[in-house]
Design a protein around this motif. Sequence first.
Motif: not given
Lengths: 216, 252
Positions: A54, A75, A78-79, A85, A91, A101, A105, B157-165, B168, B249
Amino acid sequence: MPSPLLTLSAVGYTPHATPILTDISFTVMPGEFVTIAGPSGSGKSTLLRLIATLLTPTTGTITYAGRPQSSYEKTAYRREVSYCFQQPSLFGRTVQDNLTFPYTIRQQPADPERLTAALATMSLPAAMLTKPITELSGGEKQRIALLRNLLFEPKLLLLDEVTTGLDAVTKDTVHQVIAEANARGVTVLSVTHDDRELAQATRTITIAAGRQEVSA
Amino acid sequence: MTHLLVTPSALVFAVALVLVALAISLKEKIGLERDLIIGVVRAVVQLTIVGYVLTYIIRVNRAWLTLLMVAVIIFNAAWNARGRANGLPHAFAISLLAIFVATGVTIALLVAAGAIAFVPSQIVPIAGMIASNAMVAIGLAYRSLNTQFRDLRQPLLERLALGATLRQTAIHVVREAIRTGMSPTIDSAKTVGLVSLPGMMSGLIFAGIDPTKAIMYQIMVTFMLMAATSIGSTIACYLAYPQFFNSDMQLR
């Protein structure tokens, strides 16, 4: 001897004039449970965010599973290297929006039974799925957020003070879930002040004022 | 049509109306005197020039000149929309493309359907209406993107951290920004005739056209603006949201 899952070599982060992290070097072996300790504001969360991609280190290199971190598609990385956090914000509208979610994704349909089973591991009832996120307590939010990271098991789980502010019972549940994931082979790197987590860990890395303290 | 003549002396009397606004601003310490005066001077100068330019363009009736005028309108609209982007990278290019496509597609459809003819007296005013509405819509959409990317930083940021494009991660933000951009057009479509008698319709009625004919034109304009603002804000938002991320990203 197995090769390290994660290697940091002289990693530094200086976004503006003042460095936040300087010369951090350590390795984490597959399956380890490593804690990161240190006073508030010492750069621990920044360190996790660097590992989670990040943020990008301004100096040094991070190697994950034998390859430079920068060579991974973000991506996909990060998966595998999942960051949870401190004080996460959920969300969407309901708990379900959050738990589906990770499926969305990956363009997979969410399995409702899998979701309720996941809730049960956190001592949360199945009825919670349809609950609006605005009606959740802090402890419930934290557990839902952690489930988002765990529904698809990561290789490396990065935890940012996830038990801070939780009551003793909830803390136990969360510790249990993390310990079980670790027992299944998930490598854990956890920023924590929690004595029990520190005791649970294979070892602790201490950061103070952006620098690593040399362990004895 | 003599009753339509606005004489220069009548305009001078209209200045009295500006003085009312100035007096209020001074008395209430609103501090808008400077902006009011600049606004008045610019309106007089710009409209006078445009009046003469339009007269010339309509008189010579050349396609290239009409298109040039439309290009100038689109360029200005894009420049203004860029001003509301609050430092967004490539905001001018994005706005230009969005307003160009919105205006181009809408006008092409109207001409193809025979609703308007390709003559400067119709193309130029219609292009102006479309471009200005698209400009406002895009400006609002930019503001919404900026606000959301600031206020929703952590969940993004949390969405990104979970591996979202990127898509997404930001799709809900983009949808909300498009909604925000289109909402004034939709609101005014809902209240048209009840609250406002829009400029084009009023102008035609003023000029002595049968109100039922004027209304048909207004219906066309309302639909045309809906199409233009949706095309414009959709293009602008989809091109703008990746600018909030860097090449790694990460959120900027």
